[in-house]
Design an enzyme around this catalytic site. Sequence first.
Site, PDB file in Angstrom:
ATOM      1  N   THR A 196     -10.919  -7.349   8.714  1.00  0.00           N
ATOM      2  CA  THR A 196      -9.486  -7.062   8.578  1.00  0.00           C
ATOM      3  C   THR A 196      -8.936  -6.490   9.882  1.00  0.00           C
ATOM      4  OG1 THR A 196      -9.638  -6.761   6.205  1.00  0.00           O
ATOM      5  CG2 THR A 196      -7.806  -5.659   7.295  1.00  0.00           C
ATOM      6  N   ARG A 214      -9.321  10.327  -1.324  1.00  0.00           N
ATOM      7  CA  ARG A 214      -8.821  11.180  -0.250  1.00  0.00           C
ATOM      8  C   ARG A 214      -8.587  12.582  -0.804  1.00  0.00           C
ATOM      9  NH1 ARG A 214      -4.776   7.156   3.091  1.00  0.00           N
ATOM     10  NH2 ARG A 214      -4.503   6.022   1.152  1.00  0.00           N
ATOM     11  N   GLY A 242       0.817  -1.213   0.000  1.00  0.00           N
ATOM     12  CA  GLY A 242       0.000   0.000   0.000  1.00  0.00           C
ATOM     13  C   GLY A 242       0.851   1.263   0.000  1.00  0.00           C
ATOM     14  N   PHE A 243       0.196   2.372   0.164  1.00  0.00           N
ATOM     15  CA  PHE A 243       0.862   3.671   0.103  1.00  0.00           C
ATOM     16  C   PHE A 243       1.932   3.793   1.198  1.00  0.00           C
ATOM     17  CE2 PHE A 243       0.119   8.000   2.111  1.00  0.00           C
ATOM     18  CZ  PHE A 243       1.171   8.610   1.444  1.00  0.00           C
ATOM     19  N   LYS A 302     -10.649  -0.078  14.256  1.00  0.00           N
ATOM     20  CA  LYS A 302      -9.319   0.302  14.774  1.00  0.00           C
ATOM     21  C   LYS A 302      -9.334   0.399  16.299  1.00  0.00           C
ATOM     22  CE  LYS A 302      -6.729   1.039  11.025  1.00  0.00           C
ATOM     23  NZ  LYS A 302      -5.434   0.405  10.753  1.00  0.00           N
ATOM     24  N   VAL A 338      -4.800 -11.056   5.618  1.00  0.00           N
ATOM     25  CA  VAL A 338      -4.486 -11.214   7.051  1.00  0.00           C
ATOM     26  C   VAL A 338      -5.665 -11.749   7.862  1.00  0.00           C
ATOM     27  CG1 VAL A 338      -2.615  -9.507   7.118  1.00  0.00           C
ATOM     28  CG2 VAL A 338      -4.985  -8.769   7.572  1.00  0.00           C
ATOM     29  N   TYR A 395     -14.483   1.345  10.151  1.00  0.00           N
ATOM     30  CA  TYR A 395     -13.049   1.662  10.252  1.00  0.00           C
ATOM     31  C   TYR A 395     -12.715   2.153  11.659  1.00  0.00           C
ATOM     32  CZ  TYR A 395      -8.609   3.946   8.903  1.00  0.00           C
ATOM     33  OH  TYR A 395      -7.296   4.349   8.799  1.00  0.00           O
TER      34      TYR A 395
HETATM   35  P1  NAD Z   1      -3.499   1.738   1.642  1.00  0.00           P
HETATM   36  O1  NAD Z   1      -4.916   1.412   1.350  1.00  0.00           O
HETATM   37  O2  NAD Z   1      -2.665   2.340   0.583  1.00  0.00           O
HETATM   38  O3  NAD Z   1      -2.719   0.469   2.198  1.00  0.00           O
HETATM   39  C1  NAD Z   1      -3.335  -0.576   2.893  1.00  0.00           C
HETATM   40  C2  NAD Z   1      -2.772  -1.883   2.381  1.00  0.00           C
HETATM   41  O4  NAD Z   1      -3.374  -2.964   3.102  1.00  0.00           O
HETATM   42  C3  NAD Z   1      -3.080  -2.119   0.901  1.00  0.00           C
HETATM   43  O5  NAD Z   1      -1.919  -2.516   0.232  1.00  0.00           O
HETATM   44  C4  NAD Z   1      -4.125  -3.232   0.923  1.00  0.00           C
HETATM   45  O6  NAD Z   1      -4.109  -4.024  -0.246  1.00  0.00           O
HETATM   46  C5  NAD Z   1      -3.738  -3.978   2.178  1.00  0.00           C
HETATM   47  N1  NAD Z   1      -4.849  -4.741   2.757  1.00  0.00           N
HETATM   48  C6  NAD Z   1      -6.109  -4.326   3.014  1.00  0.00           C
HETATM   49  N2  NAD Z   1      -6.823  -5.317   3.570  1.00  0.00           N
HETATM   50  C7  NAD Z   1      -5.981  -6.385   3.674  1.00  0.00           C
HETATM   51  C8  NAD Z   1      -6.137  -7.712   4.142  1.00  0.00           C
HETATM   52  N3  NAD Z   1      -7.310  -8.146   4.640  1.00  0.00           N
HETATM   53  N4  NAD Z   1      -5.070  -8.547   4.087  1.00  0.00           N
HETATM   54  C9  NAD Z   1      -3.870  -8.129   3.573  1.00  0.00           C
HETATM   55  N5  NAD Z   1      -3.689  -6.891   3.101  1.00  0.00           N
HETATM   56  C10 NAD Z   1      -4.730  -6.025   3.153  1.00  0.00           C
HETATM   57  O7  NAD Z   1      -3.526   2.688   2.928  1.00  0.00           O
HETATM   58  P2  NAD Z   1      -2.374   3.492   3.650  1.00  0.00           P
HETATM   59  O8  NAD Z   1      -2.704   4.933   3.557  1.00  0.00           O
HETATM   60  O9  NAD Z   1      -1.059   3.036   3.211  1.00  0.00           O
HETATM   61  O10 NAD Z   1      -2.621   3.061   5.161  1.00  0.00           O
HETATM   62  C11 NAD Z   1      -1.814   2.084   5.795  1.00  0.00           C
HETATM   63  C12 NAD Z   1      -2.244   1.944   7.244  1.00  0.00           C
HETATM   64  O11 NAD Z   1      -2.115   3.197   7.910  1.00  0.00           O
HETATM   65  C13 NAD Z   1      -3.688   1.488   7.422  1.00  0.00           C
HETATM   66  O12 NAD Z   1      -3.756   0.578   8.505  1.00  0.00           O
HETATM   67  C14 NAD Z   1      -4.407   2.757   7.780  1.00  0.00           C
HETATM   68  O13 NAD Z   1      -5.539   2.510   8.579  1.00  0.00           O
HETATM   69  C15 NAD Z   1      -3.339   3.538   8.536  1.00  0.00           C
HETATM   70  N6  NAD Z   1      -3.571   4.981   8.456  1.00  0.00           N
HETATM   71  C16 NAD Z   1      -3.335   5.664   7.310  1.00  0.00           C
HETATM   72  C17 NAD Z   1      -3.593   7.031   7.268  1.00  0.00           C
HETATM   73  C18 NAD Z   1      -3.317   7.857   6.025  1.00  0.00           C
HETATM   74  O14 NAD Z   1      -3.565   9.067   6.056  1.00  0.00           O
HETATM   75  N7  NAD Z   1      -2.814   7.303   4.961  1.00  0.00           N
HETATM   76  C19 NAD Z   1      -4.121   7.681   8.386  1.00  0.00           C
HETATM   77  C20 NAD Z   1      -4.378   6.933   9.517  1.00  0.00           C
HETATM   78  C21 NAD Z   1      -4.091   5.584   9.554  1.00  0.00           C
HETATM   79  N1  UDP Z   2     -12.778  16.158   1.004  1.00  0.00           N
HETATM   80  C1  UDP Z   2     -13.211  17.120   0.110  1.00  0.00           C
HETATM   81  N2  UDP Z   2     -13.151  16.843  -1.217  1.00  0.00           N
HETATM   82  C2  UDP Z   2     -12.670  15.672  -1.703  1.00  0.00           C
HETATM   83  C3  UDP Z   2     -12.222  14.680  -0.780  1.00  0.00           C
HETATM   84  C4  UDP Z   2     -12.306  14.966   0.575  1.00  0.00           C
HETATM   85  O1  UDP Z   2     -13.657  18.202   0.498  1.00  0.00           O
HETATM   86  O2  UDP Z   2     -12.638  15.494  -2.933  1.00  0.00           O
HETATM   87  C5  UDP Z   2     -12.814  16.485   2.431  1.00  0.00           C
HETATM   88  C6  UDP Z   2     -13.531  15.448   3.302  1.00  0.00           C
HETATM   89  O3  UDP Z   2     -14.904  15.745   3.363  1.00  0.00           O
HETATM   90  C7  UDP Z   2     -12.829  15.629   4.634  1.00  0.00           C
HETATM   91  C8  UDP Z   2     -11.414  16.049   4.258  1.00  0.00           C
HETATM   92  O4  UDP Z   2     -11.470  16.484   2.912  1.00  0.00           O
HETATM   93  O5  UDP Z   2     -13.427  16.682   5.354  1.00  0.00           O
HETATM   94  C9  UDP Z   2     -10.390  14.921   4.369  1.00  0.00           C
HETATM   95  O6  UDP Z   2     -10.893  13.802   3.664  1.00  0.00           O
HETATM   96  P1  UDP Z   2     -10.040  12.478   3.441  1.00  0.00           P
HETATM   97  O7  UDP Z   2     -10.969  11.482   2.815  1.00  0.00           O
HETATM   98  O8  UDP Z   2      -8.783  12.795   2.747  1.00  0.00           O
HETATM   99  O9  UDP Z   2      -9.612  11.994   4.897  1.00  0.00           O
HETATM  100  P2  UDP Z   2     -10.404  11.806   6.278  1.00  0.00           P
HETATM  101  O10 UDP Z   2     -11.785  12.346   6.170  1.00  0.00           O
HETATM  102  O11 UDP Z   2     -10.379  10.332   6.510  1.00  0.00           O
HETATM  103  O12 UDP Z   2      -9.597  12.591   7.231  1.00  0.00           O
END
Ligand code: NAD
Ligand code: UDP
Length: 328
Positions: free
Chosen positions: A104, A198, A24-25, A161, A71, A157
């Site tokens: 998950t 996002r 993932g990212f 978590k 997982v 979600y």
């Molecule tokens: P992402 O969606 O890019 O990465 C998540 C990865 O998990 C993906 O590669 C997906 O294929 C894999 N995955 C999902 N379900 C699975 C399963 N059942 N078994 C195996 N693999 C699985 O998201 P991300 O932004 O890289 O987020 C990574 C982690 O960080 C997540 O746990 C997310 O909740 C947490 N997180 C991210 C952010 C953010 O802003 N990016 C913020 C808060 C928490």
């Molecule tokens: N948002 C928006 N336009 C978009 C996507 C998101 O205005 O095209 C807003 C959304 O309503 C939220 C904020 O941006 O208030 C952040 O959204 P994101 O989905 O990135 O993350 P999260 O809500 O999980 O923090």
Amino acid sequence: MPVFGGIVFRDITVARIVVTGGAGFIGSHLCDYLIAKGHEVIAVDNLFTGSKSNLAHLFDNDRFEFIRHDVTLPLMLEADEIYHLACPASPVHYQYNPVKTIKTNVIGTLNMLGLAKRLKAKFLLASTSEVYGDPKEHPQKESYWGNVNPIGPRSCYDEGKRVAETLTVNYRESNDVDTVIVRIFNTFGPRMLFNDGRVISNFVLQALQGNPLTIYGDGSQTRSFCYVSDLVKGLVMAMDKEGFHGPVNLGNPDEMSIKDLSEVIIGLVKSSSGVEFLPGLPDDPSRRKPDITLAKKALGWSPAVSLKDGLIKTIEDFSRRLNSAPPP
Ligand code: NAD
Ligand code: UDP
């Protein structure tokens, strides 16, 4: 490398590390960082929102392995540390199949904690600022219990978590597993998916394509955006800190409104795009900003990359992928 009786042992400064969600990212940037530090890395991912292309540059490295695995099913392998990131993170993806998201977070986390217990491996849970819900305390400290709707569109979600955190604490207290919980706030950077919904990925893509930037609600809601390289360093510092269990907030406290963010991105892209106001989303948190006092004190961590510098790198990455791929 130490050699005993003709057998070459792994240098103990080199760990074998599992990264769930490694395609993932954030997970793929974490794999890059750990490989660069000389470790062995096993990325475990079911490729729901991740992609092998995020890891393609590591496939030739003999310290790197990829395992396609969900997982929610048990996993048997050997490792010293487990970074548990597997879970879709964008609201569009985690709401696509809410029951799967809960499985998950609950069964997946249970399985990975069970693996950590058997291996006596250290376990890091990637939790989220979403455990604070629509917060009534601002900025959010780790001591705040949150304001989460248990039956809303985000609850699969948020509550998932929260249970994952509970499981992590219970395995540490009752099963002697060494664990640490990090609460990640909004993170951005290269390799975010075009279609993940996002705000930064939507706005950057819309600005590059000359389409209006879609603002949900009046755009006064705030977020605080952390660049991915800062976040990855924080994850590793939390894992490496002896005797530290968190939870700890990792995020950039530089808070801004979504409307202001749209203007910054239009400016950096030098785009002709305007903005379009769409109806607000249900249960959309109105404010979010981490208090990172604990991360500073306990880990010596604070973010170093400004929003502007991070956005410039993200825009370059999106632009390069847009020009080399068929339009999404
Ligand atoms: P992402 O969606 O890019 O990465 C998540 C990865 O998990 C993906 O590669 C997906 O294929 C894999 N995955 C999902 N379900 C699975 C399963 N059942 N078994 C195996 N693999 C699985 O998201 P991300 O932004 O890289 O987020 C990574 C982690 O960080 C997540 O746990 C997310 O909740 C947490 N997180 C991210 C952010 C953010 O802003 N990016 C913020 C808060 C928490
Ligand atoms: N948002 C928006 N336009 C978009 C996507 C998101 O205005 O095209 C807003 C959304 O309503 C939220 C904020 O941006 O208030 C952040 O959204 P994101 O989905 O990135 O993350 P999260 O809500 O999980 O923090």
